[in-house]
Design an enzyme around this catalytic site. Structure first.
Site, mmCIF file in Angstrom:
data_model
loop_
_atom_site.group_PDB
_atom_site.id
_atom_site.type_symbol
_atom_site.label_atom_id
_atom_site.label_comp_id
_atom_site.label_asym_id
_atom_site.label_seq_id
_atom_site.Cartn_x
_atom_site.Cartn_y
_atom_site.Cartn_z
ATOM 1 N N TYR A 1 -1.395 0.191 11.010
ATOM 2 C CA TYR A 1 -1.708 -0.487 9.743
ATOM 3 C C TYR A 1 -0.493 -0.474 8.827
ATOM 4 O O TYR A 1 -0.067 -1.515 8.304
ATOM 5 C CB TYR A 1 -2.901 0.214 9.073
ATOM 6 C CG TYR A 1 -3.133 -0.195 7.627
ATOM 7 C CD1 TYR A 1 -3.723 -1.415 7.311
ATOM 8 C CD2 TYR A 1 -2.762 0.650 6.574
ATOM 9 C CE1 TYR A 1 -3.938 -1.785 5.980
ATOM 10 C CE2 TYR A 1 -2.971 0.293 5.254
ATOM 11 C CZ TYR A 1 -3.559 -0.926 4.958
ATOM 12 O OH TYR A 1 -3.769 -1.280 3.643
ATOM 13 N N LYS B 1 1.872 -3.490 7.447
ATOM 14 C CA LYS B 1 2.017 -3.721 6.003
ATOM 15 C C LYS B 1 3.480 -3.662 5.567
ATOM 16 O O LYS B 1 3.854 -4.263 4.568
ATOM 17 C CB LYS B 1 1.182 -2.696 5.228
ATOM 18 C CG LYS B 1 -0.326 -3.010 5.227
ATOM 19 C CD LYS B 1 -0.658 -4.080 4.197
ATOM 20 C CE LYS B 1 -2.155 -4.312 4.085
ATOM 21 N NZ LYS B 1 -2.510 -5.321 3.064
ATOM 22 N N THR C 1 0.805 -1.222 0.000
ATOM 23 C CA THR C 1 0.000 0.000 0.000
ATOM 24 C C THR C 1 0.841 1.277 0.000
ATOM 25 O O THR C 1 1.948 1.300 0.556
ATOM 26 C CB THR C 1 -0.913 0.013 1.253
ATOM 27 O OG1 THR C 1 -1.420 1.331 1.450
ATOM 28 C CG2 THR C 1 -0.167 -0.380 2.518
HETATM 29 P P1 NAP Z 1 -11.514 -4.410 2.264
HETATM 30 O O1 NAP Z 1 -12.673 -4.046 1.392
HETATM 31 O O2 NAP Z 1 -11.445 -3.893 3.645
HETATM 32 O O3 NAP Z 1 -11.413 -6.003 2.270
HETATM 33 C C1 NAP Z 1 -10.579 -6.677 3.172
HETATM 34 C C2 NAP Z 1 -10.890 -8.149 3.134
HETATM 35 O O4 NAP Z 1 -10.103 -8.828 4.118
HETATM 36 C C3 NAP Z 1 -12.344 -8.495 3.462
HETATM 37 O O5 NAP Z 1 -12.737 -9.605 2.690
HETATM 38 C C4 NAP Z 1 -12.269 -8.885 4.931
HETATM 39 O O6 NAP Z 1 -13.315 -9.721 5.348
HETATM 40 C C5 NAP Z 1 -10.942 -9.633 4.907
HETATM 41 N N1 NAP Z 1 -10.352 -9.803 6.235
HETATM 42 C C6 NAP Z 1 -10.102 -8.855 7.175
HETATM 43 N N2 NAP Z 1 -9.508 -9.398 8.247
HETATM 44 C C7 NAP Z 1 -9.392 -10.730 7.987
HETATM 45 C C8 NAP Z 1 -8.859 -11.834 8.696
HETATM 46 N N3 NAP Z 1 -8.346 -11.699 9.929
HETATM 47 N N4 NAP Z 1 -8.897 -13.051 8.118
HETATM 48 C C9 NAP Z 1 -9.428 -13.212 6.894
HETATM 49 N N5 NAP Z 1 -9.951 -12.218 6.162
HETATM 50 C C10 NAP Z 1 -9.918 -10.979 6.704
HETATM 51 O O7 NAP Z 1 -10.145 -3.976 1.546
HETATM 52 P P2 NAP Z 1 -9.862 -3.666 -0.008
HETATM 53 O O8 NAP Z 1 -10.053 -2.201 -0.224
HETATM 54 O O9 NAP Z 1 -10.566 -4.654 -0.857
HETATM 55 O O10 NAP Z 1 -8.291 -3.914 -0.054
HETATM 56 C C11 NAP Z 1 -7.748 -5.196 -0.343
HETATM 57 C C12 NAP Z 1 -6.327 -5.277 0.181
HETATM 58 O O11 NAP Z 1 -5.538 -4.253 -0.413
HETATM 59 C C13 NAP Z 1 -6.169 -5.072 1.684
HETATM 60 O O12 NAP Z 1 -5.093 -5.877 2.101
HETATM 61 C C14 NAP Z 1 -5.793 -3.607 1.830
HETATM 62 O O13 NAP Z 1 -5.065 -3.415 3.015
HETATM 63 C C15 NAP Z 1 -4.963 -3.413 0.585
HETATM 64 N N6 NAP Z 1 -4.959 -2.077 -0.010
HETATM 65 C C16 NAP Z 1 -6.114 -1.425 -0.285
HETATM 66 C C17 NAP Z 1 -6.079 -0.195 -0.920
HETATM 67 C C18 NAP Z 1 -7.333 0.538 -1.270
HETATM 68 O O14 NAP Z 1 -7.258 1.754 -1.529
HETATM 69 N N7 NAP Z 1 -8.479 -0.111 -1.360
HETATM 70 C C19 NAP Z 1 -4.848 0.362 -1.278
HETATM 71 C C20 NAP Z 1 -3.678 -0.349 -1.004
HETATM 72 C C21 NAP Z 1 -3.735 -1.580 -0.392
HETATM 73 P P3 NAP Z 1 -14.784 -9.111 5.774
HETATM 74 O O15 NAP Z 1 -15.493 -8.835 4.465
HETATM 75 O O16 NAP Z 1 -15.372 -10.202 6.556
HETATM 76 O O17 NAP Z 1 -14.516 -7.862 6.545
HETATM 77 O O1 F7E Z 2 -8.860 8.203 4.407
HETATM 78 C C1 F7E Z 2 -9.153 11.631 5.610
HETATM 79 C C2 F7E Z 2 -8.278 10.680 6.383
HETATM 80 O O2 F7E Z 2 -9.935 6.172 5.366
HETATM 81 C C3 F7E Z 2 -8.341 9.029 3.404
HETATM 82 C C4 F7E Z 2 -7.258 2.147 2.865
HETATM 83 O O3 F7E Z 2 -7.820 1.477 1.782
HETATM 84 O O4 F7E Z 2 -6.090 3.635 1.416
HETATM 85 C C5 F7E Z 2 -7.010 3.588 2.489
HETATM 86 O O5 F7E Z 2 -6.504 4.283 3.613
HETATM 87 C C6 F7E Z 2 -8.029 10.394 4.001
HETATM 88 C C7 F7E Z 2 -7.240 10.336 5.315
HETATM 89 O O6 F7E Z 2 -8.288 5.976 3.440
HETATM 90 C C8 F7E Z 2 -12.457 11.418 7.091
HETATM 91 O O7 F7E Z 2 -7.744 11.311 7.535
HETATM 92 C C9 F7E Z 2 -11.084 12.978 6.473
HETATM 93 O O8 F7E Z 2 -6.232 11.302 5.295
HETATM 94 O O9 F7E Z 2 -10.515 6.877 3.009
HETATM 95 P P1 F7E Z 2 -9.502 6.765 4.076
HETATM 96 P P2 F7E Z 2 -6.753 5.846 3.855
HETATM 97 O O10 F7E Z 2 -6.522 6.115 5.273
HETATM 98 O O11 F7E Z 2 -5.972 6.636 2.856
HETATM 99 C C10 F7E Z 2 -4.812 3.063 1.687
HETATM 100 C C11 F7E Z 2 -3.977 3.144 0.422
HETATM 101 C C12 F7E Z 2 -4.885 1.716 2.270
HETATM 102 O O12 F7E Z 2 -3.993 0.895 2.097
HETATM 103 C C13 F7E Z 2 -5.955 1.459 3.273
HETATM 104 O O13 F7E Z 2 -6.215 0.073 3.400
HETATM 105 O O14 F7E Z 2 -9.263 11.032 4.315
HETATM 106 N N1 F7E Z 2 -10.500 11.790 6.184
HETATM 107 N N2 F7E Z 2 -12.297 12.767 7.037
HETATM 108 C C14 F7E Z 2 -11.327 10.794 6.531
HETATM 109 N N3 F7E Z 2 -11.201 9.464 6.435
HETATM 110 C C15 F7E Z 2 -12.233 8.702 6.865
HETATM 111 N N4 F7E Z 2 -12.160 7.353 6.746
HETATM 112 N N5 F7E Z 2 -13.367 9.269 7.435
HETATM 113 C C16 F7E Z 2 -13.516 10.611 7.559
HETATM 114 O O15 F7E Z 2 -14.530 11.091 8.045
#
Ligand code: NAP
Ligand code: F7E
Length: 382
Positions: free
Chosen positions: A156, A160, A132
């Site tokens: 987190y 990672k 990430t």
């Molecule tokens: P997400 O929607 O939060 O999905 C996470 C998945 O992991 C869900 O299926 C969740 O199950 C499962 N999970 C959580 N804890 C678990 C555990 N202890 N054992 C087994 N399964 C578990 O995340 P996403 O946005 O699809 O992201 C996918 C991956 O990419 C994650 O590793 C995240 O950290 C990484 N990532 C995401 C982003 C982004 O912007 N989306 C960017 C960079 C990296 P439940 O459905 O039951 O909760």
């Molecule tokens: O926050 C600000 C917050 O929670 C983005 C995950 O998928 O991307 C995600 O992490 C920004 C932050 O995503 C609120 O402080 C303001 O600066 O949508 P977010 P994240 O923290 O960037 C990365 C790449 C991952 O890997 C993670 O798994 O938005 N912010 N106000 C807020 N954020 C939230 N959630 N809620 C608010 O009300």
């Protein structure tokens, strides 16, 4: 037929990736964890209607904190490709559950890599780790690329980092085909409701429909490089189709603030916002209404919001103990080596998310409930 195993199949990326791989002719094994409520909403369409029907999608239970079930499943399936997407993925929640996050997001990666070795699958199985842009944290340079040093800013991101380096180490030590996708934020209509983009598009849809009065947000200044999850799962697959395992940054190369994302989302329904004040006193206020656009999007005449109404307020509850202020990725390597280009820009992303949330909120059953189910006011929405 190739066999792919996806951990975290019930998540946003898991759902899109499962669809993509099935379309490509894979047999997909999705791993899910047990929950006390249904957690398969995003993949329900992939399940067969009757047990025993032919299908290329199978699922099994496991948890990233348990080694034995992972080993058993890998032994049974012997996958050609593993996509490790399972994680406690919420940055703010990781400050509340740091130990669990380290276990699932850090050690969980090791559990899979060791299982591959234990079962002698090093030559057969390719491994993708969901790394990430949070690794860059307090960024050392902008834009960030594969050589930019890391500076994690949350439990987190620290967990990672372990996942990132253990993936590199197993590649170098044991010749495993293991690689990291360093993915910048990617969103979609099925993004979890507690991430800021989806929190905003749901609220903008609700407010436009008169189902919610205000949206409370944290740090409006934070900037993210937001792409569409559909584009990003393609990059994951491409990484495992290369001759040699490498790590890649996946990003759009454009960054947008949370404030600007909100302006775009409300603008979609003709509500034009202006932000006044600073810090905790900053407010998102209605500047003017584009009545024609509102009617086109909502299907009825505009009534309930006036110029000067405050629709967004800052609530410090949503601040993080340490913040990541600015992320902007440089996807040059992915473009040159993988031939990867995103199809979506942030405007297209907002339009698709807004359109989807409006449709969802307009469903008769939601309206009958006065929007109750979908508009928590003092939100548990982090
Ligand atoms: P997400 O929607 O939060 O999905 C996470 C998945 O992991 C869900 O299926 C969740 O199950 C499962 N999970 C959580 N804890 C678990 C555990 N202890 N054992 C087994 N399964 C578990 O995340 P996403 O946005 O699809 O992201 C996918 C991956 O990419 C994650 O590793 C995240 O950290 C990484 N990532 C995401 C982003 C982004 O912007 N989306 C960017 C960079 C990296 P439940 O459905 O039951 O909760
Ligand atoms: O926050 C600000 C917050 O929670 C983005 C995950 O998928 O991307 C995600 O992490 C920004 C932050 O995503 C609120 O402080 C303001 O600066 O949508 P977010 P994240 O923290 O960037 C990365 C790449 C991952 O890997 C993670 O798994 O938005 N912010 N106000 C807020 N954020 C939230 N959630 N809620 C608010 O009300």
């Amino acid at each position: 037929m190739k066999k792919a195993l996806i951990t975290g199949v019930t998540g946003q990326d898991g759902a899109y990736l499962a669809e993509l791989l099935i379309k490509k002719g894979y047999i997909v094994y999705g791993l899910k964890r047990r929950a006390s409520t249904f957690n398969t909403k995003r993949i329900d369409h992939l399940f067969v209607k009757n047990r025993g029907d032919e299908t290329n999608f199978h699922y099994a239970y496991t948890d990233m904190t348990e080694t034995t079930s992972l080993v058993r499943l890998l032994k049974e399936i012997e996958p050609d490709e593993i996509y490790n997407l399972a994680a406690q993925s919420h940055v703010k929640v990781s400050f509340d559950t740091p130990e669990y996050t380290a276990n699932a997001d850090g050690l969980g990666v090791l559990r899979i890599l060791e299982s591959i070795r234990l079962l002698g699958l090093e030559k057969k199985t390719k491994f993708y780790q969901a790394s990430t842009s949070e690794l860059y944290g307090k960024v050392r340079e902008t834009p960030q690329n594969e050589n930019t040093p890391f500076y994690p800013r949350s439990p987190y991101a620290v967990a990672k980092i372990y996942g990132y380096w253990i993936t590199v180490n197993y590649r170098e030590a044991y010749n495993l085909f293991s690689c990291n996708g360093i993915l910048f934020n990617h969103e979609s209509p099925i993004r979890g409701e507690t991430f800021v983009t989806r929190k905003i598009t749901r609220a903008a849809a609700n407010i436009a429909l008169g189902l919610q009065k205000k949206l409370l947000l944290g740090n409006l200044n934070a900037k993210r490089d937001w792409g569409h999850a559909k584009d990003y799962v393609k990059a994951m697959w491409l990484m495992l189709q290369q001759d040699k395992p490498e790590d890649f940054v996946i990003a759009t190369g454009i960054t947008t603030s949370v404030r600007e994302f909100a302006v775009k989302s409300f603008g979609y329904v003709g509500i034009n916002l202006v932000f006044l004040g600073e810090g905790e006193e900053e407010r998102g206020i209605v500047d003017h209404i584009d009545h024609e656009r509102y009617e086109r999007r909502i299907g009825k005449k505009f009534a309930h919001i006036r110029k000067g109404d405050v629709l967004i307020e800052v609530d410090p509850f949503y601040y993080r103990p340490t913040e990541v202020d600015l992320l902007l990725g440089d996807p040059t390597k992915a473009r040159e080596k993988l031939g990867w280009e995103p199809k979506y820009n942030v405007e297209m992303l907002v339009d698709e998310m807004m359109d989807s949330d409006l449709k969802m909120m307009q469903k008769e059953d939601y309206l009958k409930k006065g929007g109750f189910e979908i508009t928590p006011q003092i939100e548990d929405i982090m």
